[in-house]
Design an enzyme around this catalytic site. Structure first.
Site, PDB file in Angstrom:
ATOM      1  N   LYS A   2       0.855  -1.174   0.088  1.00 36.29           N
ATOM      2  CA  LYS A   2       0.221   0.107   0.050  1.00 36.29           C
ATOM      3  C   LYS A   2       0.958   1.163   0.197  1.00 36.29           C
ATOM      4  O   LYS A   2       0.540   2.293  -0.719  1.00 36.29           O
ATOM      5  CB  LYS A   2      -0.951   0.079   1.140  1.00 36.29           C
ATOM      6  CG  LYS A   2      -2.177  -1.035   0.914  1.00 36.29           C
ATOM      7  CD  LYS A   2      -2.835  -1.467   2.264  1.00 36.29           C
ATOM      8  CE  LYS A   2      -3.684  -2.365   1.897  1.00 36.29           C
ATOM      9  NZ  LYS A   2      -4.415  -3.065   3.077  1.00 36.29           N
ATOM     10  N   GLN A  58      -5.074  -1.720   9.138  1.00 32.45           N
ATOM     11  CA  GLN A  58      -4.850  -3.312   8.640  1.00 32.45           C
ATOM     12  C   GLN A  58      -5.436  -4.239   9.553  1.00 32.45           C
ATOM     13  O   GLN A  58      -4.890  -4.350  10.667  1.00 32.45           O
ATOM     14  CB  GLN A  58      -3.349  -3.183   8.339  1.00 32.45           C
ATOM     15  CG  GLN A  58      -3.014  -4.644   7.797  1.00 32.45           C
ATOM     16  CD  GLN A  58      -3.464  -4.627   6.321  1.00 32.45           C
ATOM     17  OE1 GLN A  58      -3.520  -3.786   5.564  1.00 32.45           O
ATOM     18  NE2 GLN A  58      -4.008  -5.843   5.776  1.00 32.45           N
ATOM     19  N   ASP A  82     -11.897   2.041   3.649  1.00 32.40           N
ATOM     20  CA  ASP A  82     -11.798   0.590   3.340  1.00 32.40           C
ATOM     21  C   ASP A  82     -13.431   0.288   3.214  1.00 32.40           C
ATOM     22  O   ASP A  82     -13.932  -0.718   2.782  1.00 32.40           O
ATOM     23  CB  ASP A  82     -11.418  -0.346   4.874  1.00 32.40           C
ATOM     24  CG  ASP A  82     -10.277  -0.767   4.349  1.00 32.40           C
ATOM     25  OD1 ASP A  82      -9.930  -1.240   3.166  1.00 32.40           O
ATOM     26  OD2 ASP A  82      -9.506  -1.348   5.232  1.00 32.40           O
TER      27      ASP A  82
END
Ligand code: NAD
Length: 283
Positions: free
Chosen positions: A52, A96, A119
């Site tokens: 990322k 994460q 997300d």
């Protein structure tokens, strides 16, 4: 043999579009910042976070990495999220997953400001997807939709079968296909006569987490087969949820693993982050 859908190529195209857009936004004084928070030292998560960061660099975002030790408490993590919610340089926040067991994932996701939740896991964003009026799309299902679009496949009126009902893949995937007028069936671990259902699919999405679970004889001739699965075998090789060898003989189009859905997820995260920067700017 079916058409192989090249996720790497589509992902590179999307990232290039984002790079150009980021350049234009910079000229207007808008910098894009993505914060990635990782807790602990899970090796797979480390790889995802590194990828990322690399993608941020490629498209011209500022990336802010918060690597916290495994012993971080829920309260400490909540404080980091709160700081990032208020930080004007940060447009998108990604925590994460999975988090260490002593931290409740739902509590953390709920603490992320919905307008920075790139997300799209926050209940506000999940609800928006349900009603079809959304800013952010969950990255993996969005990547699947992009692959379907780029392959020239029209979803409208098609029988779409998804195997898997997780909150991050199966369920939002169903909504996105439904919004494009697909006739959607969701299958899961309790589904009876699974092959009967999958054989009916014009578009089959596998998100099960079991290596080579979907075989060629479970697929309709000419179907579009999208394999979301990423499974690491004992020999360290990656493989999908679809048995590629038997499936590609029957499918009209199919995604490989690796090189299919995987590369799309990060590209879609970048897309959501640009959207967040534009939304936050106009507030
Ligand atoms: P999950 O474990 O949360 O969900 C798996 C789903 O499969 C469940 O809903 C379950 O009901 C269903 N299932 C299990 N056994 C079944 C059976 N015998 N028959 C029918 N359905 C069955 O997994 P997930 O998070 O949705 O991930 C699925 C796969 O996709 C995994 O391999 C994961 O690594 C991969 N994944 C890839 C990406 C990407 O970026 N490409 C992103 C997320 C997940």
């Amino acid at each position: 043999m079916g058409q192989i859908i090249d996720g790497k190529a589509v992902s590179a195209k999307v990232k290039e579009e984002i790079r150009l857009e980021t350049e234009k936004l910079k000229e207007q004084g808008i910098e894009i910042g993505l914060a990635v928070v990782i807790v602990g030292d899970d090796p797979a998560s480390q790889v995802y976070v590194r990828n990322k960061e690399k993608a941020c660099e490629t498209v011209g975002f500022n990336s802010f990495k918060y690597a916290l030790p495994a012993e971080t408490t829920e309260e400490e993590l909540l404080n980091v999220v709160k700081e990032l919610n208020e930080d004007k340089n940060v447009n998108g926040i990604l925590v994460q997953l999975p988090l260490p067991k002593h931290i409740d994932e739902k509590t953390i996701i709920n603490a992320i400001a919905p307008n920075k939740d790139v997300d799209a896991f926050h209940p506000v964003n999940v609800g928006k997807i349900m009603v079809g009026n959304y800013d952010f799309v969950p990255c993996t299902p969005a990547g699947v939709m992009e692959l379907i679009k780029e392959s020239g496949i029209d979803v409208s009126g098609k029988e779409c079968v998804i195997v898997g009902r997780s909150n991050i893949v199966g369920k939002p995937q169903a909504m996105l296909l439904l919004h494009q007028n697909g006739t959607v069936t969701i299958c899961h671990s309790k589904t009876k006569n699974l092959a009967e259902k999958t054989k009916n699919a014009d578009i089959l999405v596998a998100a099960v987490g079991i290596p080579n679970f979907i075989k060629g004889d479970m697929i309709k001739e000419g179907a579009v087969v999208i394999d979301v699965g990423i499974n690491r075998l004992e020999n360290k090789k990656l493989c999908g949820d679809v048995e590629f060898e038997s499936a590609e003989k029957v499918a009209g189009a199919i995604t490989p693993v690796p090189g299919g859905v995987g590369p799309m997820t990060i590209a879609m995260l970048m897309k959501n982050t640009v959207k967040a920067a534009i939304l936050n700017k106009s507030k």
